[in-house]
Design an enzyme around this catalytic site. Structure first.
Site, PDB file in Angstrom:
ATOM      1  N   SER A 585      71.785  46.501 -28.608  1.00 20.02           N
ATOM      2  CA  SER A 585      70.761  46.937 -29.173  1.00 20.02           C
ATOM      3  C   SER A 585      69.560  47.984 -27.512  1.00 20.02           C
ATOM      4  O   SER A 585      70.419  48.484 -27.149  1.00 20.02           O
ATOM      5  CB  SER A 585      69.597  46.587 -30.140  1.00 20.02           C
ATOM      6  OG  SER A 585      68.322  46.970 -30.134  1.00 20.02           O
ATOM      7  N   HIS A 707      71.985  48.281 -38.693  1.00 17.93           N
ATOM      8  CA  HIS A 707      71.387  47.631 -37.404  1.00 17.93           C
ATOM      9  C   HIS A 707      72.438  46.323 -36.706  1.00 17.93           C
ATOM     10  O   HIS A 707      73.361  46.325 -35.666  1.00 17.93           O
ATOM     11  CB  HIS A 707      70.431  47.365 -36.507  1.00 17.93           C
ATOM     12  CG  HIS A 707      69.967  47.185 -35.179  1.00 17.93           C
ATOM     13  ND1 HIS A 707      70.194  48.061 -34.189  1.00 17.93           N
ATOM     14  CD2 HIS A 707      69.812  45.859 -34.799  1.00 17.93           C
ATOM     15  CE1 HIS A 707      69.359  48.014 -33.193  1.00 17.93           C
ATOM     16  NE2 HIS A 707      69.796  46.194 -33.945  1.00 17.93           N
TER      17      HIS A 707
END
Length: 754
Positions: A585, A707
């Site tokens: 991320s 994610h």
């Protein structure tokens, strides 16, 4: 006019495909293991942007249209190429999958937690993808099924738990699920007396909390365009009606609802969206309260946002406790009378101490317990009602993670512990210590181990963890948490992980299967050491550690990583061509940017769901986290901040003149945080800007999940095995694990850093 003409010529050159464009547009053949392989390259559709007199071309912006069949075709082609390019690693990947799956802990890795008259616990039946929730009366008796995620349609493909909150009387269960991976959770309320779901809210729901009447539920609802919760909704489960009782209009703020640990009060926190310093007890700009036994009453504001402080509130007897940053960034603790908790009535309980962060407040009937952190070492400190310090609990680890209380593990589930008790349950986890749950009785200062995750085949004595320091460019000492086999030869290969964003502390943790350390044991057993570099920008050493590397100081995060890597090489722990860096991320953006500055320092780069283009994220008002990113990285609408961002933004620093290390990139089609086309655009642009070095670039995109990756075992193991096989291949570390080769006792060391 002359300036405009020159700019127009630059634009024409870029659009028409002059020399500069030709240099970037030719498709290359990556020199990998099969030189006949050619990675895919999507068509270019150049779009010009002029900002602050800087002309840029976005050739692959069209990839954001996920409904375009050409987009999916390109993504599938990248997946196909990744499989072909790593075909020689199939045996290694199969071996790694077997090792990872073989480390699944036995049942009972987590103790049950009590809510009202019941203990709730999980059971994982082999062959089923998800654990099942049960409960049993505290007084004894047979267990009954509460929630079986495997029976939810679609959960076999993807399932993520958001909340699991039983009512105090055991009648209702509020739970939320994400069946896509986009982190938009649907709330359901189940009547546990007959197993029927009596309420559903299809909106994206966050925290939930029961009032004391056991049929009123408060929950937060998300603002669709900003991915932050802005409404508090009150639901009467018995009547089946709901209403919004609080709505925050400022899109830079979000709301959270919770219940005090005493159970007597409900708190409504108004948070700044840029403050991500703690996932557990975040400071609020404004706090409201409501007696838990008066759910239909009016909320009372007890902390005004006009104060300009960050405050976390708790309740203990006839006073409110406030953890507040008015005296400094490491927090202090004050108390105030419930009827008038204004700052003029605050009484200090624990002063602000430089370098000592008060992370959490926990209250028992007779004891106040603080979770503090000094450096990388957490500790629990208790005080009685008169303020006298009692037990001080410091784990015997160089760096580790302490988690207080027990929860269902959902991303919005609150950890809980009994209030009317002298006992507190907490867990300790580190690089070498699997999650160990301990119950400490503060009445007699005694501890007992409730349970610990037993990882099959794991022997903690074979591994050694330590913390070393590296000197940054400005002389600041940057800590590195390291773990390696005791018999590892130094110098050797190292995988360094980094995050360094939003003030989030990233400390060593083992975690139960399936997790990162249970997978990374396969790296350690192949003599690859692992470490976390605690760069500035993260929150490991408190808020000043974060503030030192934001906005126009953000490149300090990257230079800290460079200094740490050089320090490990100079100390003889890492080989000069044997360091791989990884990040996920925001951390993925960190490693991509760092590789731009010192490409020859790193053997390879792993960027999972990376924030690969900070500038376009900021400029796109439709992106959900733009405001949070602006607070961290700066505003590209400002000319000065734009130029600074331009100096390190991974996407805008790709060029034919710059060679980069071999890189593994992944993404997820349904990622709600880093939208898939960010990594996809980065990969496409980098492929088009190939240089003579031809660095190997592998890109995988998950067509299912979001994610956080796959939601259950086989997918998690496969993803980890693929990534680790690629890393081992870059390091040329194909040696079998120690169970299949003899190790020399002469190589045994007591310190992995020599």
């Amino acid at each position: 006019m002359g300036g405009l003409s020159a700019m127009q010529r630059r634009i024409d050159l870029l659009v028409e495909g002059g020399d500069e464009y030709d240099a970037c547009s030719h498709f290359r053949s990556v020199v990998m293991w099969d030189k006949s392989l050619r990675p895919p390259l999507p068509r270019a559709e150049p779009r010009i942007r002029v900002l602050h007199d800087d002309v840029t071309v976005d050739r692959y912006g069209w990839l954001r249209d996920r409904e375009n069949p050409d987009v999916r075709a390109y993504l599938e082609a990248e997946n196909s190429y990744a499989e072909q390019a790593t075909a020689h690693l199939r045996r290694l990947k199969t071996e790694l999958i077997a090792e990872i799956e073989g480390r699944q802990p036995c049942e009972g890795a987590t103790p049950p937690f009590q809510v009202g008259p019941f203990d709730y616990f999980q059971g994982h039946e082999r062959g089923l993808p998800h654990p099942v929730w049960w409960r049993r009366p505290v007084t004894g008796g047979s267990a009954e099924l509460v929630l079986d995620p495997n029976a939810i349609p679609g959960a076999d493909v993807f399932y993520w738990l958001g909340v699991f909150e039983p009512s105090d009387d055991g009648r209702y269960l509020a739970f939320s699920v994400d069946l896509i991976g986009a982190e938009r959770y649907e709330l359901r309320v189940r009547d546990m007396s007959d197993g029927r779901d009596v309420w559903r809210d299809a909106g994206s729901v966050g925290q939930v909390v029961w009032a004391a009447d056991n049929h009123t539920l408060f929950f937060t609802r998300e603002r669709p365009d900003r991915r932050q919760h802005h409404q508090i909704v009150r639901l009467n489960v018995g009547r089946g009606n709901s209403e919004v009782v609080f709505e925050e209009a400022n899109e830079r703020l979000a709301v959270l609802v919770r219940r005090s640990q005493s159970g007597a009060w409900l708190f409504l926190d108004v948070l700044t969206t840029s403050d991500m310093s703690s996932y557990v007890q975040r400071g609020a700009a404004e706090v409201w309260c409501l007696p838990a036994d008066e759910p239909g009453g009016q909320w009372r504001r007890i902390v005004m946002r006009e104060l300009g402080h960050q405050i976390y509130a708790e309740h203990w007897y006839d006073r409110f406790l406030f953890r507040v940053d008015d005296a400094g960034p490491y927090w202090r603790l004050v108390s105030a009378p419930i009827d008038d908790p204004s700052p003029s009535r605050w009484e200090e309980v624990v002063p602000h101490r430089a370098g000592v962060t008060i992370d959490e407040i926990h209250v028992l009937e007779q004891h106040l317990v603080l979770l503090e952190r000094e450096g990388l070492r957490p500790r629990l400190i208790s005080r009685n009602r008169s303020g006298r310090v009692g037990a001080v609990i410091v784990p015997d680890e160089p760096s580790c993670t302490i988690r207080v209380g027990l929860s269902a593990g959902g991303c919005y589930s609150a950890a809980r512990h009994p209030f009317r008790s002298s006992k507190l349950t907490y867990s300790v986890s580190s690089f070498v210590t699997p999650d160990t749950f301990i119950e400490h009785d503060f009445a007699n200062d005694r501890s007992v181990v409730l349970c610990e995750a037993r990882v099959p085949g794991y022997d903690a004595t074979q591994y050694l963890a330590t913390v070393v320091m590296a000197e940054a460019e400005d002389g600041v000492q940057v800590p590195i948490s390291l773990v390696a086999r005791r018999d590892r030869t130094s110098p050797g290969p190292v995988l360094l992980s980094v995050y360094g964003c939003y003030g989030i502390p990233r400390l060593p943790s083992f975690l139960a299967w399936p997790s990162s350390m249970t997978a990374r044991l396969s790296l350690l057993d192949r003599e690859v050491a692992f470490g976390i570099v605690h760069v500035r920008g993260g929150g490991e050493l408190g808020r000043p550690w974060h503030d030192a590397a934001t906005r126009d100081q953000k490149r300090i995060t990257h230079t800290d990583l460079i200094s740490a890597t050089e320090g490990l090489i100079e100390r003889g722990f890492a080989t000069r061509d044997g360091v791989v860096i990884e990040g996920k991320s925001g951390g993925g953006g960190t490693v991509l940017a760092t590789a731009v500055f010192r490409p020859n320092l790193f053997r390879a780069v792993v960027a999972e769901v990376p924030l690969a283009d900070i500038i376009d994220t900021q400029l796109d008002s439709t992106m959900p986290y733009t405001l949070k990113e602006t607070a961290e990285y700066g505003d590209p609408q400002d000319a000065y901040e734009y130029r600074y961002l331009r100096s390190y933004d991974p996407y805008y620093n790709l060029s034919p003149e710059r060679s980069l290390p071999p890189t593994y990139v992944d993404a997820a089609l349904d990622d709600g945080q880093v939208i898939y086309y960010q990594p996809a655009r980065y990969v496409a642009q980098r492929r088009s800007c190939a240089t003579d070095r031809d660095p190997d670039l592998v890109f995988r995109i998950r067509m299912v999940g979001g994610h956080s990756g796959p939601s259950h075992g086989p997918g998690i193991a496969e993803q980890a095995a693929f990534r680790m096989a690629w890393v081992l291949d870059q390091l040329r570390s194909h040696a079998p694990p120690p169970s299949r080769k003899a190790r020399s006792a002469a190589r045994r060391s007591t310190d992995p850093v020599r």
